[in-house]
Design an enzyme around this catalytic site. Structure first.
Site, PDB file in Angstrom:
ATOM      1  N   SER A 128     -22.817   7.378  -1.214  1.00 23.96           N
ATOM      2  CA  SER A 128     -23.856   7.912  -2.091  1.00 23.96           C
ATOM      3  C   SER A 128     -25.187   7.243  -1.822  1.00 23.96           C
ATOM      4  O   SER A 128     -25.243   6.084  -1.420  1.00 23.96           O
ATOM      5  CB  SER A 128     -23.486   7.702  -3.561  1.00 23.96           C
ATOM      6  OG  SER A 128     -24.546   8.167  -4.367  1.00 23.96           O
ATOM      7  N   LYS A 182     -15.871   9.039  -5.601  1.00 27.87           N
ATOM      8  CA  LYS A 182     -17.174   9.644  -5.276  1.00 27.87           C
ATOM      9  C   LYS A 182     -17.357  10.966  -6.035  1.00 27.87           C
ATOM     10  O   LYS A 182     -18.460  11.286  -6.501  1.00 27.87           O
ATOM     11  CB  LYS A 182     -17.305   9.887  -3.758  1.00 27.87           C
ATOM     12  CG  LYS A 182     -18.583  10.627  -3.349  1.00 27.87           C
ATOM     13  CD  LYS A 182     -19.818   9.847  -3.738  1.00 27.87           C
ATOM     14  CE  LYS A 182     -21.174  10.393  -3.419  1.00 27.87           C
ATOM     15  NZ  LYS A 182     -21.470  11.728  -3.133  1.00 27.87           N
ATOM     16  N   HIS A 185     -18.272  10.099  -9.467  1.00 28.64           N
ATOM     17  CA  HIS A 185     -19.672   9.647  -9.391  1.00 28.64           C
ATOM     18  C   HIS A 185     -20.604  10.855  -9.468  1.00 28.64           C
ATOM     19  O   HIS A 185     -21.578  10.871 -10.226  1.00 28.64           O
ATOM     20  CB  HIS A 185     -19.903   8.880  -8.087  1.00 28.64           C
ATOM     21  CG  HIS A 185     -21.348   8.701  -7.728  1.00 28.64           C
ATOM     22  ND1 HIS A 185     -22.117   9.715  -7.193  1.00 28.64           N
ATOM     23  CD2 HIS A 185     -22.189   7.640  -7.865  1.00 28.64           C
ATOM     24  CE1 HIS A 185     -23.352   9.297  -7.007  1.00 28.64           C
ATOM     25  NE2 HIS A 185     -23.424   8.025  -7.401  1.00 28.64           N
ATOM     26  N   ASN A 186     -20.298  11.874  -8.693  1.00 31.86           N
ATOM     27  CA  ASN A 186     -21.164  13.052  -8.692  1.00 31.86           C
ATOM     28  C   ASN A 186     -21.113  13.788 -10.027  1.00 31.86           C
ATOM     29  O   ASN A 186     -22.125  14.305 -10.493  1.00 31.86           O
ATOM     30  CB  ASN A 186     -20.766  13.992  -7.552  1.00 31.86           C
ATOM     31  CG  ASN A 186     -21.328  13.531  -6.222  1.00 31.86           C
ATOM     32  OD1 ASN A 186     -21.562  12.345  -6.026  1.00 31.86           O
ATOM     33  ND2 ASN A 186     -21.550  14.458  -5.312  1.00 31.86           N
ATOM     34  N   GLU A 189     -23.285  11.993 -12.178  1.00 31.01           N
ATOM     35  CA  GLU A 189     -24.648  12.336 -11.734  1.00 31.01           C
ATOM     36  C   GLU A 189     -25.103  13.659 -12.391  1.00 31.01           C
ATOM     37  O   GLU A 189     -26.231  13.756 -12.882  1.00 31.01           O
ATOM     38  CB  GLU A 189     -24.627  12.460 -10.203  1.00 31.01           C
ATOM     39  CG  GLU A 189     -25.891  12.943  -9.538  1.00 31.01           C
ATOM     40  CD  GLU A 189     -25.673  13.123  -8.008  1.00 31.01           C
ATOM     41  OE1 GLU A 189     -25.273  12.148  -7.349  1.00 31.01           O
ATOM     42  OE2 GLU A 189     -25.891  14.235  -7.499  1.00 31.01           O
TER      43      GLU A 189
HETATM   44  C1  6PG Z   1     -25.094  11.265  -3.605  1.00 27.75           C
HETATM   45  C2  6PG Z   1     -25.148  12.701  -4.090  1.00 27.75           C
HETATM   46  C3  6PG Z   1     -24.895  13.681  -3.008  1.00 27.75           C
HETATM   47  C4  6PG Z   1     -24.816  15.132  -3.488  1.00 27.75           C
HETATM   48  C5  6PG Z   1     -26.112  15.669  -3.979  1.00 27.75           C
HETATM   49  C6  6PG Z   1     -26.140  17.159  -4.211  1.00 27.75           C
HETATM   50  O1  6PG Z   1     -24.323  10.545  -4.218  1.00 27.75           O
HETATM   51  O2  6PG Z   1     -25.811  10.877  -2.698  1.00 27.75           O
HETATM   52  O3  6PG Z   1     -24.187  12.879  -5.065  1.00 27.75           O
HETATM   53  O4  6PG Z   1     -23.683  13.325  -2.448  1.00 27.75           O
HETATM   54  O5  6PG Z   1     -24.411  15.906  -2.434  1.00 27.75           O
HETATM   55  O6  6PG Z   1     -26.491  15.016  -5.123  1.00 27.75           O
HETATM   56  O7  6PG Z   1     -25.183  17.608  -5.112  1.00 27.75           O
HETATM   57  P1  6PG Z   1     -25.306  19.062  -5.778  1.00 27.75           P
HETATM   58  O8  6PG Z   1     -25.876  19.985  -4.757  1.00 27.75           O
HETATM   59  O9  6PG Z   1     -23.933  19.460  -6.170  1.00 27.75           O
HETATM   60  O10 6PG Z   1     -26.237  18.905  -6.934  1.00 27.75           O
END
Ligand code: 6PG
Length: 476
Positions: A128, A182, A185-186, A189
């Site tokens: 990430s 991960k 994590h997303n 996010e």
């Molecule tokens: C990271 C992010 C990355 C992810 C983007 C886009 O940890 O660097 O999570 O891996 O691909 O944030 O995600 P979306 O297109 O689903 O918003």
């Protein structure tokens, strides 16, 4: 063979990861399907460290020291399988294939098992931090075997972000554990971003403030408990003016949020495991809703004035209320995310250290935040913590925030401003702390229409009431 590690797939993430490895003193074999990318990497950045470029996969593999460690950085799904299929016949027992893409953990489990059959290690690794992170220090979440980590650990720990001298990388657990973490994590996010977006929307509606003014509020928040990468870039994005129109940037962007799917995977997995990650789910659905332009248009026409006029009397109190509501909702999202990781760890026997996971999210990754230290402390103090919400620091923060949280959600509802993540997080909190839940009635209804039975508060066993008969109760 001279290279200690190799990277195949030199689009921006792979390229930056390779540069990061080289800059940290590792000799890096590099390869890309179309050699142009390899050539331009060497032409533009060849002086940053020791690269060993190859134009064929065979040469690439031959340039690696044994046991070989090959990082694949291509699109998740079919393209990853295609590279693996090409690579496997060229490798030898004990070699390590590392997938640093955003793979689904189930795919990683499948690939790990398949490669184990060939005597190879397959290491699904979450990375990430976007392009910048890959270059300057990402957060790295490797799964896979202990043996593979013995080789990869020292390399990954060196190129990862460092916080207080601790690398933002640790071995998460076997097979798909790294990609699972991960994925969550997303999901977090997504929740984090939705909460930020709701806070912005509330401030804009409640204060009739401009995006630039709201940017200042976020900047201010970033000096306190909410300090995080996402709060920081929120201030940047809100302060930005569109060059073409002179309008706030955020007003010229189409309000339909896209997604590549990791949030959806998180919700799907949580449903399977029975873990209520309501914050992440609402955030994911909010993105979907935003994309349904036709329905939004129809509803907007049918219900032009759904709410009352918003009148905030005390601006300072309101801003502080929103801040506290944001912090409390964010705590809920993280509590749910860590519940999800614990459940996944139990289901798949990964033995994931929750405090350790918080440690490696303190830097490098998109959700890096000051309060991840608190999460680590909470799980270190009590690994079997029933929920993060009850750990002392979080319990205090939430308790202090509850009156604000209720005011904000109630005011928003009255004014017709949607707060799916704020309000569902509050509902989750209230449900968790309720003395009795109406789940008892649900059990009664299930028993009535389907004889599904229920348990009692005063006796062990399962029971059924003869609803269509004399209403007597029988032991089931
Ligand atoms: C990271 C992010 C990355 C992810 C983007 C886009 O940890 O660097 O999570 O891996 O691909 O944030 O995600 P979306 O297109 O689903 O918003």
């Amino acid at each position: 063979a001279t290279a200690q590690i190799g990277v195949t797939g030199l689009a921006v993430m792979g390229r930056n990861l390779a540069r990061n490895l080289a800059r940290n003193g590792f000799t890096v074999a590099v390869h890309n399907r179309s050699p142009q990318r390899t050539r331009s990497l060497i032409a533009e950045h060849g002086d940053e460290g020791a690269f060993v470029p190859s134009e064929s996969l065979t040469d690439f593999v031959a340039s690696l020291e044994r046991p070989r460690a090959v990082i694949i950085m291509v699109k998740a799904g079919g393209p990853t399988d295609a590279v693996i299929d090409e690579l496997v016949p060229l490798l030898e027992e004990g070699d390590i294939v590392v997938d640093c893409g955003n793979a689904h953990f189930a795919d990683t489990r499948r690939r790990e098992e398949a490669l184990r059959g060939h005597g190879l290690h397959f290491v699904g690794t979450g990375v990430s931090g976007g392009e910048e992170g890959a270059l300057h220090g990402p957060s790295i979440m490797p799964g896979g075997s202990d043996e593979s980590y013995a080789k990869l650990g020292p390399i990954f720990e060196k190129i990862a972000a460092q916080v207080d001298g601790t690398p933002c990388c640790r071995h998460i657990g076997p097979d798909g554990a790294g990609h699972f973490v991960k994925m969550v994590h997303n999901g977090i996010e997504y929740a984090d971003m939705q909460l930020i977006a709701e806070a912005y929307d509330l401030l804009r509606a409640g204060l009739s403030a401009s995006p630039a003014e709201i940017a200042e509020i976020f900047r201010d928040w970033n000096g306190g408990e909410l300090e995080s990468f996402l709060i920081g870039i929120t201030a940047d994005v809100l302060a930005h003016t569109d060059a073409a129109t002179g309008r706030p940037f955020v007003d010229v962007v189409l309000d339909q949020a896209e997604q590549k799917g990791t949030g959806r995977w998180t919700v799907q997995s949580a449903l399977d495991l029975g873990i209520p990650i309501t914050g992440i789910a609402e955030a994911t659905f909010a993105r979907s809703l935003s994309g349904h332009a036709d329905q939004r248009e129809a509803a907007r026409r049918a219900f032009p004035d759904a709410g009352e006029k918003w009148q905030v009397d005390d601006r300072e109190t309101f801003v502080e209320d929103v801040r506290r509501a944001l912090l409390s909702s964010k705590i809920v999202a993280y509590a749910q995310g860590f519940d999800h990781i614990r459940a996944g760890s139990r289901e798949y026997d990964w033995n994931i250290d929750l405090g350790g996971t918080a440690t490696i999210w303190r830097g490098g990754c998109i959700i890096r935040a000051r309060f991840l230290d608190r999460i680590r402390e909470a799980y270190d103090a009590e690994p079997e913590l029933p929920t993060l919400l009850v750990a002392p620091w979080f319990a205090d923060a939430v308790s202090a925030g509850v009156p604000s949280w209720r005011r904000v959600v109630a005011d928003a509802a009255r004014a017709g401003v949607p707060t799916p993540a704020f309000s569902s997080s509050l509902a989750y909190f209230d449900a968790l702390r309720a003395e009795r839940l109406p789940a008892a009635l649900i059990q009664g209804l299930r028993d009535d229409f389907g004889a599904h039975t229920y348990r009692r508060v005063d006796r062990d066993g399962s029971f059924h009431t003869l609803w269509a008969g004399d209403l007597s109760e029988v032991e089931a």
